[in-house]
Enzyme design. Structure first.
Site, PDB file in Angstrom:
ATOM      1  N   GLY A  16       0.816  -1.207   0.000  1.00 55.47           N
ATOM      2  CA  GLY A  16       0.000   0.000   0.000  1.00 55.47           C
ATOM      3  C   GLY A  16       0.848   1.254   0.000  1.00 55.47           C
ATOM      4  O   GLY A  16       1.933   1.301   0.587  1.00 55.47           O
ATOM      5  N   GLY A  26      -0.885   4.399   0.337  1.00 59.86           N
ATOM      6  CA  GLY A  26      -1.728   5.490   0.846  1.00 59.86           C
ATOM      7  C   GLY A  26      -0.943   6.249   1.895  1.00 59.86           C
ATOM      8  O   GLY A  26       0.268   6.076   2.036  1.00 59.86           O
ATOM      9  N   ALA A  40      -0.746   5.862   4.999  1.00 58.64           N
ATOM     10  CA  ALA A  40      -0.067   4.971   5.929  1.00 58.64           C
ATOM     11  C   ALA A  40       1.113   4.283   5.243  1.00 58.64           C
ATOM     12  O   ALA A  40       2.247   4.329   5.734  1.00 58.64           O
ATOM     13  CB  ALA A  40      -1.051   3.944   6.478  1.00 58.64           C
ATOM     14  N   ARG A 100     -20.546  12.180  12.703  1.00 57.94           N
ATOM     15  CA  ARG A 100     -21.131  11.646  11.477  1.00 57.94           C
ATOM     16  C   ARG A 100     -22.253  10.660  11.717  1.00 57.94           C
ATOM     17  O   ARG A 100     -23.281  10.702  11.037  1.00 57.94           O
ATOM     18  CB  ARG A 100     -20.042  10.952  10.679  1.00 57.94           C
ATOM     19  CG  ARG A 100     -19.047  11.953  10.198  1.00 57.94           C
ATOM     20  CD  ARG A 100     -17.876  11.312   9.541  1.00 57.94           C
ATOM     21  NE  ARG A 100     -17.033  12.388   9.031  1.00 57.94           N
ATOM     22  CZ  ARG A 100     -15.892  12.199   8.438  1.00 57.94           C
ATOM     23  NH1 ARG A 100     -15.420  10.974   8.269  1.00 57.94           N
ATOM     24  NH2 ARG A 100     -15.192  13.205   8.003  1.00 57.94           N
ATOM     25  N   GLU A 159      -6.090   2.672   7.642  1.00 55.96           N
ATOM     26  CA  GLU A 159      -7.497   2.296   7.754  1.00 55.96           C
ATOM     27  C   GLU A 159      -7.683   0.782   7.866  1.00 55.96           C
ATOM     28  O   GLU A 159      -8.689   0.311   8.389  1.00 55.96           O
ATOM     29  CB  GLU A 159      -8.284   2.846   6.552  1.00 55.96           C
ATOM     30  CG  GLU A 159      -9.789   2.694   6.715  1.00 55.96           C
ATOM     31  CD  GLU A 159     -10.595   3.333   5.590  1.00 55.96           C
ATOM     32  OE1 GLU A 159     -10.051   4.215   4.891  1.00 55.96           O
ATOM     33  OE2 GLU A 159     -11.757   2.945   5.414  1.00 55.96           O
TER      34      GLU A 159
END
Ligand SMILES: Cc1cc2nc3c(=O)[nH]c(=O)nc-3n(C[C@H](O)[C@H](O)[C@H](O)COP(=O)(O)OP(=O)(O)OC[C@H]3O[C@@H](n4cnc5c(N)ncnc54)[C@H](O)[C@@H]3O)c2cc1C
Ligand code: HEM
Ligand code: SF4
Ligand code: FES
Lengths: 241, 251, 647
Positions: free
Chosen positions: C41, C43, C45, C338, C433
């Site tokens: 990954g 992203g 992170a 939210r 995430e």
């Protein structure tokens, strides 16, 4: 360090830009000089004499020629590189975005028109003026009539523009020049990094106005001489022979 | 309000970089004008798969105009005719019933085709690796407010930084030049005090890499900025030229 | 039965991380060069971790599915990133950020982790500014802030509506620098299909090259997964098209616990669904709730007339509008968290006050802010979001209110990790995430970016050394071991199995069915019955997939449909896990709302006595129900209260 003028894209562009600006400067002087011919044959011929086959004029001519040649060589070189960078397959559909000037995409074509014209122009003037002097200096055989006319620029002007064809060819070439400069002027400044958001449109307009002044100056001279000769008005030069 | 249209698509199909490509024609009916261009291609692909044919390969990911993954040269424009949008933000309401839409991949020597409409834009990453950064390690950095930066400068840097690396600039350019992309990064970092220290080195390294990878020479035609979905300004190119030339002249 | 050891350091809350760092084991520079780390990954992170590990001197192999690391899904984050800088002098502090996050997460997060997150939040901002991230600034040259839901201070740093983009480009630039240096090797358009264990430790990955379908093997001393969330199990979500939960599922099948899968965040402000051809939903950043006011018509007739297209929202008089968030939650108003805002929107729409032809939308109105601040000010703040809205909805939000509706956005659940971010498989770490760690049952806005970068820049680079320090004697691995053979064989077998089904359904059509089941029965409001129905339906869908999917093409080729099918198979499994977990959790908390458990006013009702634990699901084999392990959540430092956003 100077390798970057050939080895890097921005360096190559810098060469285009400097030679281009130099040529613009030259054309601006040339145009002013031509305007003199409208006023006075003597004055004009005096300039011609000044720019005859003496060392400073020769150095000037050599530098000018070098400027042209470098500009032209780089123009072809860059264009070849740029076409190669597009890759083998061409787009089937192309649609020019409206913000893109037509001239900017056709600089080489415009240049080639000007190059062809340059040949004609050198034949009309330079070959009959500075070249004759040079041949003579080199001990060549030149007829005396030709020699006499090497500093009589005025005579050559009248001669050349009595022909409608010549006049038309010159105007076409000047139109090409206008397009070339309408993009070239701001492009050259952009290339040397002289631009920012605030000055962006201003520089474009300065370029267009400059191009228009230069080209109009040339055209005024040519058209006046053409009309004068073609209709036999004989009012030029305005201040008398 | 949503209505639906019938369209004809001419899509470039190409097995890989070495194979010869060709156009294939597809007819699509009842496409909702509320669907996006990529959703229209999804529908076409679903249809192709249903007919046991190979779907069209195209790149996409975020589908909201920020990742820079989608491409496509649509009717003569990268990301389509509409300005300031990426292909994934283009909607079918911009087309009319009966339209013929030609879809081609980015074409540029530095972006070889992988399959159909998918191209390899790794060259842009390589340019970034050559110098598109500030050399700072994690940790040991000064407090974020230690160096004040005027709002104007920060905003200008931000405008340059919005480049999504999509490649439309090189795809649109008749010279296959990557100058807009490179200038956006060079500008962003040259404007900020943190990036100034390395500005000269960065400009030289990134331009050298860009040239090495086979991008063309910029002739300031401006098609890049006209087609850029993020409206990156040509004045960034002037800044890049300035940074580069000053750096070279100091050598 | 396995026990759960979260390895939380001893000591007072504020000293735990410092104590940990003081006593942890480190790897010396010469040895770092000999250790390989796989990071899956790119992203926030993954990129920040890969870059930092590379800087430290480790040898990093970094994978992503996109054609460039810069395109990871984090790029799409809009609103901002939190930090406890207190630059606004409005009373913020590390403790307050910690407290807000714990409370926002409905007391279902680990205190020690959250405190560490708040602690390093300030370093993140310093780091990003040093990298050249052009955060918004005041005229005086200092950094600007805005406020986000669930907080009463302005602690959110932002770069227009493109904060994720700018932060990711910062991390990507650090990563690019390491790639240039050779300490990180980048593998793009690669999809990790399996994790290879040797003697119980994670030692490598099996990868599919997405451009030609070839299977590749890579070995390392440790594996870090940073693969993002699994929201796309619902088909329609705000996640990017390639976001997936496949690596998480492979890790789960290899023995990593899957924690709290039912904590799925539904974001209140997304552009509503408008057709069944739709491929994804677009978020309108939470930051809009700083200036936008949410309302529906007070009168049912008005709502009906709007739905029928006979009335325009601008024709509804002020007194006929129901600003239901301001009405219900006076203290936080439009800036409630939210989960609260989403449920309130659903409540109004279910009661018949929804707008848009479908009745599934509410208004987000800027007219008051435009009158107060002027159009230019609003444009400067949210210009790109307004433009984005206009492109999609074909309406001008400066003139008419936006229509919005909740949509799947983020997954708080994920692979279980201990304080060191290590999963239950030694040598396998999870960051960003894809782990479950810091947000409890609900994430506050602008905290995911914070967590991703905290994990990648400031936590994992420390904690992973504690593991690697006793690996320095282990020589580099060959990928020709039986373990790699076996892993590759089973991956290829799975690919062939899918390809050989040659059924009648396209991958997307089954994925859409999955999405419908999940949204309908495991969505915003869940009940025992709905969850049981979902579990039945998912069983059938799984059968349908494995017997009736059609994937064209070959295994060893660029094959987009095959890639999607592999991911869908895993999404179905995740769907089952979400439903199981939701059924198990007989309470409402954060993003998990069981309709049986609510207060008379419709607020979530936690059952702290019974459910104050992390649900860790352990794989027990194909076809058998997963085993539930519980990590108790002891609140030592905060008092658990009912969340109150009213006063
Ligand atoms: C529209 C939107 C707006 C948001 N706005 C905000 C915000 O304002 N503030 C905030 O704090 N948070 C926000 N979030 C949440 C936040 O963006 C994400 O939670 C966060 O970016 C996740 O980062 P990550 O590094 O964990 O994963 P991602 O960024 O999702 O990266 C996943 C990486 O893993 C790779 N990968 C995945 N699977 C595989 C595989 N099988 N093989 C190889 N590689 C793989 C991908 O290629 C990618 O590189 C937003 C989210 C969305 C969807
Ligand atoms: C009177 C003569 C000429 C003048 C004043 C002139 C001027 C200029 C200027 C100022 C530029 C812009 C440079 C830049 O962008 O940095 C330019 C570009 C260009 N010129 Fe000329 N030029 C002349 C003749 C020619 C000729 C004869 C040719 C070709 C045969 C030519 C070909 C080009 C091309 C192809 C470009 C575009 C290349 C580029 O922008 O890099 N020019 N010219
Ligand atoms: S400059 Fe514009 S066109 Fe070029 S890569 Fe960046 S966003 Fe795309
Ligand atoms: S798919 Fe991300 S920009 Fe278009």
């Amino acid at each position: 360090m100077s390798l970057f003028l050939t080895q890097s894209s921005i360096g190559r562009k810098l060469v285009m830009s400097i030679t281009g600006l130099f040529l613009i400067l030259f054309l601006t002087f040339h145009m002013c000089m031509n305007l003199v011919a409208i006023l006075s044959a003597e004055g004009y011929n005096a300039i011609c004499e000044f720019l005859g086959a003496n060392w400073y004029a020769l150095v000037g001519t050599a530098v000018l020629a070098a400027g042209f040649i470098i500009h032209i060589i780089y123009a072809f070189w860059l264009t070849v590189q740029n076409r190669a960078a597009r890759g083998a397959d061409r787009y089937a559909v192309v649609d020019k975005p409206k913000d893109v000037e037509w001239a900017s995409q056709n600089m080489l074509a415009l240049g080639i028109i000007m190059l062809a014209f340059l040949g004609l122009h050198l034949y009309h003037f330079w070959s009959k003026m500075q070249l004759v002097d040079l041949i003579e200096m080199a001990g060549g055989d030149v007829c005396s009539q030709a020699l006499e006319n090497t500093t009589n620029g005025f005579y050559h002007i009248v001669n050349t523009f009595s022909s409608p064809i010549n006049t038309l060819l010159y105007i076409i070439a000047l139109a090409a020049l206008w397009f070339h400069l309408s993009h070239g002027f701001w492009s050259a400044l952009q290339t040397i990094g002289f631009n920012n958001t605030t000055w962006f449109d201003r520089i474009k307009w300065i370029g267009r106005i400059w191009a228009t002044i230069v080209v109009l100056g040339f055209i005024v001279t040519i058209v006046m001489f053409f009309l004068d000769g073609f209709f036999g008005l004989n009012i030029l030069p305005l201040l008398g022979a | 309000m949503a209505k639906s249209i019938n369209i004809t698509l001419k899509v470039w199909r190409q097995k890989d970089a070495k194979s010869k490509g060709h156009f294939e024609t597809y007819h699509l009916e009842n496409i909702s004008t509320d669907s996006s261009f990529l959703e229209m291609l999804d529908i076409l692909n679903e249809k192709l798969v249903d007919e046991h044919k190979e779907p069209i390969a195209f790149d996409h990911d975020c589908r909201e105009g920020i990742c820079g993954m989608c491409s496509l040269y649509i009717n003569g424009h990268p990301h389509g005719y509409e300005s300031e949008v990426t292909t994934c933000q283009l909607h079918m309401r911009k087309f009319k019933d009966g339209d013929v839409i030609t879809v081609e991949p980015w074409r540029s020597r530095a972006f070889p085709v992988i399959r159909d409409l998918m191209v390899d834009r790794g060259a842009y990453d390589k340019i970034m690796q050559a110098g598109g950064y500030i050399s700072v390690n994690t940790g040991g950095t000064p407090d974020a407010n230690a160096i004040p930066i005027s709002k104007e400068i920060a905003d200008e840097a931000m405008d340059a930084a919005t480049c999504i690396g999509c490649g439309a600039c090189a795809a649109a350019c008749k010279n296959g030049s990557a100058m807009l992309f490179v200038s956006a990064k060079v500008s962003q970092l040259a404007l900020l005090p943190q990036g100034k220290l390395e500005a000269a080195r960065r400009a030289k390294a990134m331009v050298a890499k860009m040239d090495e990878l086979g991008f063309g020479n910029c002739t300031n035609t401006g098609a890049c900025a006209a087609e850029c979905p993020k409206s990156i300004s040509l004045s960034n190119i002037a800044r890049l030229n300035r940074e580069f030339l000053c750096a070279k002249l100091k050598d | 039965m396995s026990t759960i050891d979260s390895k939380i350091p001893k000591g007072p809350l504020a000293e735990k991380w410092t104590n940990y760092k003081n006593t942890q084991k480190l790897v010396n520079p010469a040895n770092k060069r000999r250790l390989d780390i796989i990071v899956i990954g790119t992203g926030l992170a993954g990129a920040s971790a890969a870059a930092t590990l590379g800087e430290l001197g480790f040898n990093v192999l970094n994978f992503c599915m996109q054609d460039s690391p810069r395109r990871a899904h984090s790029i799409a984050a809009q609103g901002g990133i939190n930090a406890a800088k207190n630059y606004q002098n409005d009373g913020d502090s590390i403790y307050r950020l910690f407290y807000d996050t714990i409370k926002g997460g409905d007391y279902r997060a680990r205190e020690a982790n959250v405190y560490r997150l708040a602690e390093v939040s300030n370093n993140i901002i310093d780091q990003c500014v040093a990298q050249g991230v052009p955060f918004a600034r005041e005229y005086g040259g200092t950094l600007a802030n805005r406020s986000f839901g669930g907080a009463q201070v302005s602690r959110t740093f932002y770069a227009k509506g493109q904060t994720g983009q700018q932060l990711l480009l910062g991390a990507y630039s650090a990563l690019s620098r390491q790639i240039q240096k050779g300490s990180v090797k980048e593998y793009t358009r690669r999809e990790v299909l399996d994790i290879v264990l040797i003697d119980g430790r994670a030692r490598g990955v099996i990868v599919r090259n997405m451009t030609n379908g070839k299977i590749e093997r890579y070995a390392a001393h440790a594996v870090v997964m940073a693969t993002g969330g699994y929201g796309n199990a619902y088909f329609l979500s705000t996640n990017a098209m390639h976001s997936n939960g496949s690596v998480a599922i492979q890790a789960y099948r290899k023995g990593a616990y899957f924690a709290n899968p039912c904590y799925v965040q539904i974001h209140p402000t997304c552009i509503p669904v408008h057709g069944d051809y739709q491929s994804k939903l677009t978020l309108m950043s939470e930051s809009l709730r700083n200036d936008g006011r949410i309302w529906v018509p007070k009168k049912k007739e008005d709502a009906e007339a709007i739905r029928a297209g006979k009335l325009k929202p601008t024709q509804i008089k002020e007194e006929d509008r129901d600003y239901y968030l301001e009405r219900r939650y006076p203290a936080f108003g439009n800036l409630v968290p939210r989960d609260v805002a989403s449920r309130a929107a659903k409540e109004r729409c279910d009661a018949g006050y929804g707008v848009a032809p479908s009745g599934l939308a509410v208004y987000l109105d800027f007219s008051e802010a435009i009158n107060r601040l002027g159009k230019d000010a609003i444009k400067a703040k949210y210009g790109n979001l307004f433009q984005m809205y206009e492109k999609i909805a074909d309406e001008n939000p400066y003139e008419t209110p936006m229509m919005i509706y909740p949509a799947i956005h983020y997954t708080m659940g994920g692979i279980w990790v201990d304080y060191e971010l290590q999963t239950s498989i030694p040598g396998l770490f999870a960051i960003g995430e894809c782990n479950f760690s810091d947000h409890g049952a609900n994430r506050l806005g602008a905290s995911a970016l914070m967590q991703g970068l905290a994990d990648g820049y400031f936590v994992l680079p420390y904690t992973i050394q504690n593991y690697l320090s006793d690996q320095i004697q282990v020589p580099r691995f060959s990928v020709d071991t039986p373990e790699f053979e076996e892993a590759e064989r089973s991956v290829v077998e799975k690919e062939n199995r899918i390809l050989n089904i040659q059924g009648h359904r396209t991958v997307d059509s089954i994925h859409k069915d999955l999405g419908h089941i999940m949204w309908e029965y495991v969505g915003m409001g869940r009940t025992k019955e709905s969850l049981e129905t979902a579990i039945e339906k998912l069983k059938d869908l799984k059968k349908e997939f494995w017997s009736n999917v059609y994937v064209p093409g070959k295994v060893e080729d660029l094959n987009i449909e095959l890639g999607k099918a592999l991911r869908l198979a895993d999404f179905i499994e995740i769907g089952e896990l979400i439903a199981h977990d939701a059924l198990n959790r007989n309470e409402s908390c954060g993003g998990h709302f069981r309709e049986e458990y609510q207060t008379p006013e419709g607020e979530a009702l936690r059952q702290d006595e019974e459910y104050s634990y992390v649900s860790c699901w352990k794989y027990t084999g194909e076809g058998s129900a997963p085993e539930l392990l519980k990590e108790p959540l002891d609140y030592e430092f905060t008092e658990r209260k009912t969340r109150n956003y009213k006063n």
